[in-house]
Design an enzyme around this catalytic site. Structure first.
Site, short mmCIF file in Angstrom:
data_model
loop_
_atom_site.label_atom_id
_atom_site.label_comp_id
_atom_site.label_asym_id
_atom_site.label_seq_id
_atom_site.Cartn_x
_atom_site.Cartn_y
_atom_site.Cartn_z
N LYS A 66 0.80 -1.24 0.00
CA LYS A 66 0.00 0.00 0.00
C LYS A 66 0.83 1.28 0.00
O LYS A 66 0.45 2.27 -0.63
CB LYS A 66 -0.98 0.01 1.18
CG LYS A 66 -2.13 -0.98 0.99
CD LYS A 66 -3.17 -0.84 2.09
CE LYS A 66 -4.31 -1.80 1.87
NZ LYS A 66 -5.42 -1.59 2.80
N ASP A 103 -10.20 3.10 2.03
CA ASP A 103 -10.43 2.35 3.28
C ASP A 103 -11.18 3.17 4.34
O ASP A 103 -12.17 2.71 4.90
CB ASP A 103 -9.09 1.88 3.87
CG ASP A 103 -8.50 0.71 3.10
OD1 ASP A 103 -9.26 -0.04 2.45
OD2 ASP A 103 -7.27 0.54 3.14
#
Ligand code: ATR
Length: 276
Positions: A66, A103
């Site tokens: 990420k 997210d």
């Protein structure tokens, strides 16, 4: 030409994203597919170049890539920059790679879906100060939830996160434990409870105020010990399936312009994981 999308990670076989996105493509009559690709950290640069060269239209990024993927992208948005993490890439017609992170917003959408709004929940406690906690805190702040208190085993990390979040504060675990009854929304973001080796909870939720909303971002197991205990003392509990589905729905919307049916997907994943 048929479009294709992917998720890259190491490991990646456990990811439920392919099932979810393929179902949404079908439901929405979109001729596209979505595949898991196992990418080792050493191969990340080659993988990004390969995805682009092979005409991938967009992909999700999971652990451990990420943050590492950021230097290989052309642009990242404000959300991804603040979190220093990207979970979704969109490839523009001219090949430009844009990174974002859905997210935190996914978590906020899942809260809203159960009716936990800024006005109704009052003060917030975030347990943990890692990447997940940062994304969720920033998104909650942007959606006008608050005030936010962050607590963490390593209190210094809670302080650091709090410094980048105006109006928030940090507390050591013991002090958060003593004040637990004052929070209307408690969000468990640590890995405690994810497997048998990490049973127990970072904070005992048995002293929560009646009717407090208690969320855990873990969804496998579907009910961590932390959530079970919170439910038994009257908390309104929410596991991590909603966050997972909504972060995917936001990526799907970025790629296709359509916000897919999340309620049906949450139900379907709950059933697959053995719940009701
Ligand atoms: P993520 O990106 O998923 O948030 P992370 O950045 O590794 O993962 O953060 C993990 C979080 O879980 C941290 O807040 C960590 O606390 P520390 O900062 O003190 O390490 C927390 N955590 C992990 N194991 C824990 C445990 N056994 N008890 C309490 N907190 C724990």
């Amino acid at each position: 030409m048929k479009k294709w999308y992917a998720v890259i990670g190491d490991p990646v076989a456990q990811s439920m994203s392919p099932l979810m996105h393929e179902a949404w493509f079908r439901e929405n009559g979109i001729d596209a597919s979505y595949i898991p690709i196992h990418v080792k950290p050493d191969h990340l640069a080659d993988a990004v170049a390969g995805l682009k060269r092979l005409g991938c239209s967009g992909w999700n990024v999971t652990v451990p890539h990420k943050s590492a993927i950021i230097p290989f992208l052309d642009q990242i948005d404000e959300e991804a920059r603040r979190m220093n993490a990207v979970n979704t890439v969109k490839v523009l017609e001219d090949g430009t790679l844009i990174g974002t992170n859905t997210d935190g917003r996914g978590f906020v959408r899942s809260l809203q879906e159960i009716g936990a709004n800024p006005e109704s929940v009052g003060e917030l406690l975030i347990i943990g100060a890692g990447g997940a906690a940062a994304g969720i805190s920033f998104a909650l702040e942007s959606a006008d939830y608050g005030p936010i208190t962050i607590t963490n085993r390593t209190v210094e990390k809670a302080r650091q996160l709090s410094e980048s979040l105006p109006g928030s504060s940090a507390l050591p675990l013991e002090e958060a434990q003593m004040a637990i009854g004052t929070f209307g929304l408690i969000v468990q973001t640590t890995s405690v409870g994810m497997n048998f080796a990490q049973s127990g909870f970072p904070l005992d939720p048995s002293g929560i105020s009646e009717g407090a909303t208690v969320a855990d971002i873990i969804y496998n197991p579907m009910e961590t010990e932390f959530l079970r205990c919170a439910r038994e003392v009257g908390g309104k509990t929410m596991n991590g399936i909603g966050m997972f589905v909504h972060q995917g729905a936001l990526a799907f919307e970025l790629w296709t312009g359509i916000y897919p049916d999340t309620k049906k997907m949450i139900q379907s994943i709950t059933t697959q994981l053995g719940g009701k």
